[in-house]
Design an enzyme around this catalytic site. Structure first.
Site, PDB file in Angstrom:
ATOM      1  N   LYS A 164       0.850  -1.119   0.316  1.00 35.46           N
ATOM      2  CA  LYS A 164       0.061   0.169  -0.136  1.00 35.46           C
ATOM      3  C   LYS A 164       0.890   1.309  -0.108  1.00 35.46           C
ATOM      4  CE  LYS A 164      -0.995  -0.065   5.017  1.00 35.46           C
ATOM      5  NZ  LYS A 164       0.006   0.879   5.286  1.00 35.46           N
ATOM      6  N   ARG A 194      -8.173   2.324  10.719  1.00 41.58           N
ATOM      7  CA  ARG A 194      -7.857   1.052  11.046  1.00 41.58           C
ATOM      8  C   ARG A 194      -8.771   0.574  11.974  1.00 41.58           C
ATOM      9  NH1 ARG A 194      -1.514  -0.398  10.835  1.00 41.58           N
ATOM     10  NH2 ARG A 194      -0.836   1.228   9.046  1.00 41.58           N
ATOM     11  N   ARG A 207      12.079  -7.109   3.992  1.00 36.28           N
ATOM     12  CA  ARG A 207      11.961  -5.538   3.990  1.00 36.28           C
ATOM     13  C   ARG A 207      13.024  -4.804   4.715  1.00 36.28           C
ATOM     14  NH1 ARG A 207       6.556  -2.211   4.923  1.00 36.28           N
ATOM     15  NH2 ARG A 207       6.970  -2.677   7.280  1.00 36.28           N
ATOM     16  N   ARG A 223      12.887  -2.211  10.193  1.00 31.78           N
ATOM     17  CA  ARG A 223      12.106  -1.970  11.098  1.00 31.78           C
ATOM     18  C   ARG A 223      12.095  -2.576  12.608  1.00 31.78           C
ATOM     19  NH1 ARG A 223       6.770  -0.021   8.345  1.00 31.78           N
ATOM     20  NH2 ARG A 223       5.707  -0.824  10.438  1.00 31.78           N
ATOM     21  N   ARG A 267       0.682  -7.826  14.405  1.00 36.07           N
ATOM     22  CA  ARG A 267       0.117  -6.541  13.631  1.00 36.07           C
ATOM     23  C   ARG A 267      -1.014  -7.077  12.834  1.00 36.07           C
ATOM     24  NH1 ARG A 267       5.372  -4.851  11.659  1.00 36.07           N
ATOM     25  NH2 ARG A 267       4.494  -3.190  10.293  1.00 36.07           N
TER      26      ARG A 267
HETATM   27  P1  AMP Z   1       2.622   0.907   9.296  1.00 33.42           P
HETATM   28  O1  AMP Z   1       3.638   1.788   8.813  1.00 33.42           O
HETATM   29  O2  AMP Z   1       1.266   1.174   8.507  1.00 33.42           O
HETATM   30  O3  AMP Z   1       2.946  -0.677   9.559  1.00 33.42           O
HETATM   31  O4  AMP Z   1       2.148   1.089  10.711  1.00 33.42           O
HETATM   32  C1  AMP Z   1       3.018   1.145  11.941  1.00 33.42           C
HETATM   33  C2  AMP Z   1       2.480   1.163  13.228  1.00 33.42           C
HETATM   34  O5  AMP Z   1       1.857   2.474  13.491  1.00 33.42           O
HETATM   35  C3  AMP Z   1       1.079   0.194  13.424  1.00 33.42           C
HETATM   36  O6  AMP Z   1       1.860  -1.040  13.723  1.00 33.42           O
HETATM   37  C4  AMP Z   1       0.314   0.859  14.458  1.00 33.42           C
HETATM   38  O7  AMP Z   1       0.995   0.655  15.719  1.00 33.42           O
HETATM   39  C5  AMP Z   1       0.866   2.375  14.207  1.00 33.42           C
HETATM   40  N1  AMP Z   1      -0.320   2.946  13.332  1.00 33.42           N
HETATM   41  C6  AMP Z   1      -0.276   3.248  12.063  1.00 33.42           C
HETATM   42  N2  AMP Z   1      -1.412   3.669  11.458  1.00 33.42           N
HETATM   43  C7  AMP Z   1      -2.311   3.713  12.724  1.00 33.42           C
HETATM   44  C8  AMP Z   1      -3.708   4.026  12.702  1.00 33.42           C
HETATM   45  N3  AMP Z   1      -4.407   4.391  11.586  1.00 33.42           N
HETATM   46  N4  AMP Z   1      -4.304   4.038  14.159  1.00 33.42           N
HETATM   47  C9  AMP Z   1      -3.520   3.636  14.925  1.00 33.42           C
HETATM   48  N5  AMP Z   1      -2.178   3.049  15.033  1.00 33.42           N
HETATM   49  C10 AMP Z   1      -1.489   3.043  13.766  1.00 33.42           C
END
Ligand code: AMP
Length: 216
Positions: free
Chosen positions: A13, A89, A128, A161, A172
């Site tokens: 995405k 989310r 990654r 990461r 996750r």
């Molecule tokens: P991502 O980079 O999309 O994998 O997001 C990394 C982490 O950020 C996630 O595992 C959540 O802990 C937090 N996060 C990202 N987007 C959201 C959201 N919309 N609401 C709450 N936590 C978020």
């Protein structure tokens, strides 16, 4: 035009959001990236967000997301279209997002869901690597051959990461299943959801999304 892009970890995405932002001149709001930047700060909020993202691997509380969205939209021209990457989310976020967008005179036209199997997601994420400096992404075995290589864009050091461990990805994905799948059902009922096969190539997925966007 304002669109949302959602998908489990490793669905591509972020890559699609970047390409679409360029193609259509949209502002890319990458919520996860912004939260990781907050987590790197030596402040009370920074430490709280770090603990949630990297230790508990849960969702950051909604009131923080509400503030972030308001701040981000405040920084953007009212006429400027956005691509929101990684939000909402959960159903609560879907609710306040709609209201906040409305208050900025914006409307979400479509929600794209990039779908991949959990197996594929884990496989992709474990390969990654990101640049510690500019955050560009590299796939081990495709873009790079070993972790000692430097970032092709800025020469920075490559790292994984903290939340991209197999255990972190599983946790996750579990959160995604529990919290985010109901959001997809919500947009499906409203006739806004477009499901895209995230297992196909980047080019094919982009082509499919583009075809749908042209209909807007
Ligand atoms: P991502 O980079 O999309 O994998 O997001 C990394 C982490 O950020 C996630 O595992 C959540 O802990 C937090 N996060 C990202 N987007 C959201 C959201 N919309 N609401 C709450 N936590 C978020």
């Amino acid at each position: 035009m304002n669109i949302i892009i959602l998908g489990p970890q490793g669905s591509g995405k972020g890559t699609q959001a970047e390409l679409l932002a360029k193609k259509y001149g949209l502002e890319h709001i990458d919520v996860g990236r912004f939260l990781r930047e907050v987590a790197a700060m030596e402040t009370g909020l920074g430490k709280e967000v770090y603990e949630i993202i990297n230790v508990r691997k849960e969702l950051v509380p909604d009131h923080i997301l509400e503030k972030i969205l308001q701040l981000k939209l405040n920084d953007i021209d009212r006429e400027q279209g956005v691509i929101l990457d990684g939000m909402p989310r959960n159903l609560e976020q879907a609710g306040f997002l709609e209201k906040i967008f409305q208050s900025f005179g914006k409307k979400i036209e479509k929600v794209f869901f990039l779908d991949v199997s959990e197996e594929e997601s884990i496989k992709r994420i474990s390969k990654r690597w990101i640049c510690a400096k500019c955050k560009a992404q590299f796939i081990m075995g495709k873009d790079i051959r070993n972790a000692r290589e430097k970032c092709a864009k800025c020469g920075g050091r490559l790292e994984q990461r903290i939340d991209d461990t197999p255990e972190g990805i599983r946790k996750r994905l579990e959160v995604f299943r529990k919290e985010t799948i109901p959001v997809l059902d919500y947009y499906k009922e409203k006739g806004m959801l477009v499901e895209i096969d995230g297992a196909q190539t980047i080019e094919k997925a982009l082509e499919e999304i583009t075809r749908q966007i042209e209909k807007i």
